[in-house]
Design an enzyme around this catalytic site. Sequence first.
Site, PDB file in Angstrom:
ATOM      1  N   HIS A  46       0.820  -1.217   0.000  1.00  0.00           N
ATOM      2  CA  HIS A  46       0.000   0.000   0.000  1.00  0.00           C
ATOM      3  C   HIS A  46       0.853   1.267   0.000  1.00  0.00           C
ATOM      4  CE1 HIS A  46      -3.440  -2.510   1.950  1.00  0.00           C
ATOM      5  NE2 HIS A  46      -3.364  -2.676   0.643  1.00  0.00           N
ATOM      6  N   ASP A  59      -4.701  -7.457  -1.674  1.00  0.00           N
ATOM      7  CA  ASP A  59      -5.962  -7.054  -1.028  1.00  0.00           C
ATOM      8  C   ASP A  59      -7.083  -8.052  -1.293  1.00  0.00           C
ATOM      9  OD1 ASP A  59      -4.550  -4.830  -0.293  1.00  0.00           O
ATOM     10  OD2 ASP A  59      -5.841  -3.367  -1.299  1.00  0.00           O
ATOM     11  N   ASN A 173       7.980 -20.802   7.402  1.00  0.00           N
ATOM     12  CA  ASN A 173       8.299 -21.093   6.016  1.00  0.00           C
ATOM     13  C   ASN A 173       9.531 -20.295   5.611  1.00  0.00           C
ATOM     14  OD1 ASN A 173       7.611 -22.185   3.250  1.00  0.00           O
ATOM     15  ND2 ASN A 173       7.712 -19.984   2.825  1.00  0.00           N
ATOM     16  N   ASN A 316      11.567 -27.077   1.021  1.00  0.00           N
ATOM     17  CA  ASN A 316      11.085 -26.452  -0.216  1.00  0.00           C
ATOM     18  C   ASN A 316      12.231 -26.477  -1.203  1.00  0.00           C
ATOM     19  OD1 ASN A 316       8.763 -25.850   1.164  1.00  0.00           O
ATOM     20  ND2 ASN A 316       9.028 -23.623   1.108  1.00  0.00           N
ATOM     21  N   TYR A 318      13.152 -25.900  -5.492  1.00  0.00           N
ATOM     22  CA  TYR A 318      12.710 -25.557  -6.838  1.00  0.00           C
ATOM     23  C   TYR A 318      13.790 -25.744  -7.887  1.00  0.00           C
ATOM     24  CZ  TYR A 318       8.575 -23.304  -4.829  1.00  0.00           C
ATOM     25  OH  TYR A 318       7.400 -23.060  -4.164  1.00  0.00           O
TER      26      TYR A 318
HETATM   27  C1  GBH Z   1       8.628 -20.148  -2.208  1.00  0.00           C
HETATM   28  O1  GBH Z   1       9.870 -19.636  -1.997  1.00  0.00           O
HETATM   29  C2  GBH Z   1       7.676 -19.483  -1.292  1.00  0.00           C
HETATM   30  O2  GBH Z   1       7.515 -20.210  -0.106  1.00  0.00           O
HETATM   31  C3  GBH Z   1       6.347 -19.199  -1.926  1.00  0.00           C
HETATM   32  O3  GBH Z   1       5.604 -18.328  -1.115  1.00  0.00           O
HETATM   33  C4  GBH Z   1       6.562 -18.659  -3.303  1.00  0.00           C
HETATM   34  O4  GBH Z   1       5.346 -18.264  -3.903  1.00  0.00           O
HETATM   35  C5  GBH Z   1       7.238 -19.714  -4.111  1.00  0.00           C
HETATM   36  O5  GBH Z   1       8.426 -20.091  -3.548  1.00  0.00           O
HETATM   37  C6  GBH Z   1       7.543 -19.311  -5.536  1.00  0.00           C
HETATM   38  O6  GBH Z   1       8.475 -18.283  -5.578  1.00  0.00           O
HETATM   39  O7  GBH Z   1      17.343 -16.043  -2.982  1.00  0.00           O
HETATM   40  O8  GBH Z   1      19.485 -17.015  -3.461  1.00  0.00           O
HETATM   41  O9  GBH Z   1      17.693 -18.372  -2.603  1.00  0.00           O
HETATM   42  C7  GBH Z   1      10.869 -19.972  -2.881  1.00  0.00           C
HETATM   43  C8  GBH Z   1      11.908 -18.958  -2.677  1.00  0.00           C
HETATM   44  C9  GBH Z   1      13.126 -17.372  -3.732  1.00  0.00           C
HETATM   45  C10 GBH Z   1      13.960 -19.609  -3.562  1.00  0.00           C
HETATM   46  C11 GBH Z   1      14.158 -17.022  -4.695  1.00  0.00           C
HETATM   47  C12 GBH Z   1      15.026 -19.239  -4.495  1.00  0.00           C
HETATM   48  C13 GBH Z   1      16.267 -17.416  -5.408  1.00  0.00           C
HETATM   49  C14 GBH Z   1      17.632 -17.595  -5.021  1.00  0.00           C
HETATM   50  N1  GBH Z   1      12.821 -18.782  -3.744  1.00  0.00           N
HETATM   51  N2  GBH Z   1      15.303 -17.836  -4.436  1.00  0.00           N
HETATM   52  S1  GBH Z   1      18.060 -17.240  -3.408  1.00  0.00           S
END
Ligand code: GBH
Length: 491
Positions: A46, A59, A173, A316, A318
């Site tokens: 905001h 929101d 988290n 978590n 990715y």
């Molecule tokens: C998750 O985080 C979250 O829990 C979630 O809320 C989010 O929507 C989802 O991922 C998708 O993004 O900063 O050097 O680790 C994942 C977080 C953030 C991990 C960016 C990897 C990049 C490199 N991610 N990060 S670093």
Amino acid sequence: LSKTQAQDGNQFPGGFRFGVATASYQVEGAWNEDGKGENIWDYLTHNNPGAIDDGSNGDIACDSYHKTAEDVELLKDLDVDFYRFSISWSRILPSGHANYINREGVNYYNELIDTLIANDIRPLITMFHWDLPQPLQEIGGWPNPILADLFVDYAKVLFDEFGDRVLEWITFNEPYQICHQGYSEATKAPLYAQDGIGGYLCGHTLLLAHAKTYQLYNESYRETQQGRVGITVNAMWGEPASESEDDATAAENYIQFTFGWFFNPIYASEGDYPSVMRSQIDANSQAEGFQRSRLPSFTQEEIELLKGSSDFLGLNHYSSYECARLTTDETTPSFINDMGVSYTQPDTWEAGASFWLKVYPDGIRKLLNWIKTRYGNPEVMITENGFSYAGNEQDLQDCRRVNYYNVYLEAILAAIVEDECNVTAYTAWSFMDNYEWLRGYTQRFGLYYVDFTDDDRPRTPKMSSRVYSNIISTRAINWTYVPEGFTACDW
Ligand code: GBH
């Protein structure tokens, strides 16, 4: 697209569970309804909308606050064993303090929990997924050690109100994202940039908040409620950029600084921060002229309290990085200099819409083995894994996401079956497209497509939702499965 690690015929073990995840600020909306207080994401979006790629906010988001019945129907349709969602602290305790409980907030979560259970879906609740009550930010946020006690007060309210039905809790988290990104690197609310200082102070408070919450559960709730309490950390796998010894050390240090920071104190037999963090941050602090290390110390009692304070390791994951040794003679405090690692992703890995998200399924298998070796094969629940499309891509036939889930699940299955890693659950991020923090609505991670231009926020199943549902019901990956209404992907 490639089919890299097919394990045809293999099935996930009997007790293995599948779920999907969301987080309160990302899906609920109703930011100021029914007595909810302001949190740091309300405040940031905001007051500083320019910080968000599309100037948007949460929101309304997916309006899940008003769609409990509809969302649980979709979850049922997916056939998930559990739903991982988070509780908005300021919906329950509008000021952040436990002096006043907002009954309407409690009612919302009671309704959600009861509807899930009535449909045979277990709630897996995250207590804190980044939406800190703004009044607690105004007393300093997580770098203020008093927040550990205030968090325990909040956790007590949650155990009291919901613990009779909720058997699985995640305290935090992603502490690294909360702390490093929130207080050192300024890429998450509250956007503080005290590099090499704010993040470590925040992390110290979070770890103690977690351990004290675990202790509270043990002392006052475990016997009657018989549930489990864990914590979730995000980890990118660190692959050495070359065969050199330096880069092997760099990759190990990358994992220790981002993952070991929070799990070494809990899972390593010696406890405490990883020794490489202790020694490098102490040395840098001294060279920079600080009178004490920028990394705080635990007392012996705190080290003992932290050890073993988690019933499952929430992971978590990715993507991965290639890590190389970084040397610099800079003398300003910095997390990267403390770690001494530079990291990149090769162009040969397929890219998602998020700049950090590239497809490298071997990374999760290696990471699971790293955890097994370093921490004595603890129970791991994968609490997030998923793939992003750009916000303006409206293709429901999301083959690249289907490929991602298939190859990552194959790698996880291989880690379970061939490497005997103790992985018991998998969670897809995300149930539906939602508010992606500083990226606003420009990235979509959902199994369901959400139309954010429509006031009703309609949800439409993508191909990935049907494929995931098929994986859940067959307990296996099937590359040839083509759900009704979709066409075969070109693998
Ligand atoms: C998750 O985080 C979250 O829990 C979630 O809320 C989010 O929507 C989802 O991922 C998708 O993004 O900063 O050097 O680790 C994942 C977080 C953030 C991990 C960016 C990897 C990049 C490199 N991610 N990060 S670093």
